[in-house]
Design a protein around this motif. Structure first.
Motif, PDB file in Angstrom:
ATOM      1  N   HIS A 109       1.092  -0.863  -4.216  1.00 23.48           N
ATOM      2  CA  HIS A 109       1.368  -2.312  -4.084  1.00 23.48           C
ATOM      3  C   HIS A 109       2.714  -2.837  -3.750  1.00 23.48           C
ATOM      4  O   HIS A 109       3.484  -2.207  -3.013  1.00 23.48           O
ATOM      5  CB  HIS A 109       0.739  -2.815  -5.639  1.00 23.48           C
ATOM      6  CG  HIS A 109      -0.308  -2.139  -5.986  1.00 23.48           C
ATOM      7  ND1 HIS A 109      -1.723  -2.655  -5.643  1.00 23.48           N
ATOM      8  CD2 HIS A 109      -0.525  -1.101  -6.713  1.00 23.48           C
ATOM      9  CE1 HIS A 109      -2.495  -1.951  -6.071  1.00 23.48           C
ATOM     10  NE2 HIS A 109      -2.025  -1.033  -7.006  1.00 23.48           N
ATOM     11  N   GLU A 167       2.233  -4.181 -12.371  1.00 21.79           N
ATOM     12  CA  GLU A 167       2.239  -2.594 -11.865  1.00 21.79           C
ATOM     13  C   GLU A 167       3.241  -2.254 -10.728  1.00 21.79           C
ATOM     14  O   GLU A 167       3.801  -1.356 -10.735  1.00 21.79           O
ATOM     15  CB  GLU A 167       0.778  -2.261 -11.582  1.00 21.79           C
ATOM     16  CG  GLU A 167       0.601  -0.834 -10.913  1.00 21.79           C
ATOM     17  CD  GLU A 167      -0.770  -0.506 -10.476  1.00 21.79           C
ATOM     18  OE1 GLU A 167      -1.523  -1.343 -10.165  1.00 21.79           O
ATOM     19  OE2 GLU A 167      -0.688   0.690  -9.729  1.00 21.79           O
ATOM     20  N   HIS A 174       0.863   4.975  -9.117  1.00 25.05           N
ATOM     21  CA  HIS A 174       0.308   3.894  -9.583  1.00 25.05           C
ATOM     22  C   HIS A 174       0.230   3.846 -11.183  1.00 25.05           C
ATOM     23  O   HIS A 174       0.467   4.810 -11.924  1.00 25.05           O
ATOM     24  CB  HIS A 174      -1.396   3.725  -8.945  1.00 25.05           C
ATOM     25  CG  HIS A 174      -1.505   3.281  -7.475  1.00 25.05           C
ATOM     26  ND1 HIS A 174      -1.863   2.128  -7.357  1.00 25.05           N
ATOM     27  CD2 HIS A 174      -1.140   4.218  -6.557  1.00 25.05           C
ATOM     28  CE1 HIS A 174      -1.833   2.191  -6.074  1.00 25.05           C
ATOM     29  NE2 HIS A 174      -1.269   3.462  -5.567  1.00 25.05           N
ATOM     30  N   GLN A 175      -0.415   2.489 -11.748  1.00 25.71           N
ATOM     31  CA  GLN A 175      -0.547   2.457 -13.115  1.00 25.71           C
ATOM     32  C   GLN A 175      -1.779   1.957 -13.287  1.00 25.71           C
ATOM     33  O   GLN A 175      -2.518   1.308 -12.384  1.00 25.71           O
ATOM     34  CB  GLN A 175       0.509   1.449 -13.965  1.00 25.71           C
ATOM     35  CG  GLN A 175       1.844   1.808 -13.512  1.00 25.71           C
ATOM     36  CD  GLN A 175       2.455   2.934 -13.722  1.00 25.71           C
ATOM     37  OE1 GLN A 175       2.019   3.646 -14.938  1.00 25.71           O
ATOM     38  NE2 GLN A 175       3.275   3.687 -12.873  1.00 25.71           N
TER      39      GLN A 175
HETATM   40 ZN   LIG Z   1      -2.549   0.586  -8.274  1.00 27.04          ZN
END
Ligand SMILES: [Zn+2]
Length: 231
Positions: free
Chosen positions: A47, A62, A126-127
């Motif tokens: 992102h 995130e 990522h989260q």
């Molecule tokens: Zn993500």
């Protein structure tokens, strides 16, 4: 009736041989890695910019945590002698401001970087999030048909479970739909470090000490994977 049976049998035979051939083709392409740069690792902070990613407790975004962990991962890998390519190093997506579909352009650019640098492997940070706030723990995803992707994911998952002392450890998971996993020409893992929707874990994910443990686990997993590839 007899004729139909024979046709059915021939059809099955064709299908089986097609499946065997396509599996062989996948394995062949997996071993054709002479163009890979064995010292280059691509680190992708998920992102960025207009795309905040998952939103967790207290509006936690995130994209920021992804970048913090990705930068630490870069530093750690460089200390191990790798050259690290980052998809982004600031709060910016990989798209033009006037792009009609920023998300699509962003993903295409990340894939184009993998094609350009041919890293030995890629880690996309990522989260996670979930409607049930009790759900927590790290999980690593790989492209389902990639033997090497699965190997890498299993090593990293194991190290994360150990290093973060996960109470209910998960296993690495195959996936065929995530764009990055589908399109990457290099081995790629998506590392979901934890759940931003779990208040306790979200708190930990913001802490430098916990981020360092995540990075340490990913680096250990990478080292084990590369050692195994050399055998
Ligand atoms: Zn993500």
């Amino acid at each position: 009736m007899k004729k139909y049976g024979l046709e059915l049998m021939l059809g099955c035979l064709l299908l089986v041989s097609f499946l065997i051939l396509s599996k062989q083709a996948a394995e062949v392409s997996e071993t054709m890695s002479s163009t890979e740069n064995s010292k280059i690792i691509l680190v992708d902070a998920g992102h960025g910019g207009a795309d905040p990613g998952m939103i967790g407790v207290n509006g936690l975004e995130e994209k920021g945590i992804n970048l913090q962990i990705a930068v630490k991962l870069k530093d750690s890998l460089e200390k191990q002698g790798f050259s690290v390519i980052m998809t982004r190093e600031e709060d910016k997506g990989l798209y033009e401001e006037d792009s009609r579909n920023q998300k699509a352009q962003d993903m295409q650019c990340r894939i184009a970087m993998i094609k350009k640098y041919r890293p030995v492997l890629c880690i996309s940070v990522h989260q996670n999030s979930y409607q049930d706030s009790s759900v927590c723990g790290p999980q690593v995803f790989y492209y389902e048909d990639s033997v090497r992707g699965k190997n890498l994911a299993e090593f990293i998952q194991e190290e994360l479970n150990l290093g973060l002392k996960v109470k209910r450890p998960r296993v690495a998971k195959g996936n065929k739909t995530y764009y990055l996993l589908k399109r990457s020409e290099s081995v790629l893992n998506i590392v979901e470090c934890g759940f931003l929707t779990n208040p306790e874990e979200a708190g930990l994910l913001c802490k430098e000490e916990y981020q360092n443990k995540i990075v340490e686990a990913i680096v250990k997993g990478i080292e084990q994977y590369l050692k195994q590839q050399k055998i």
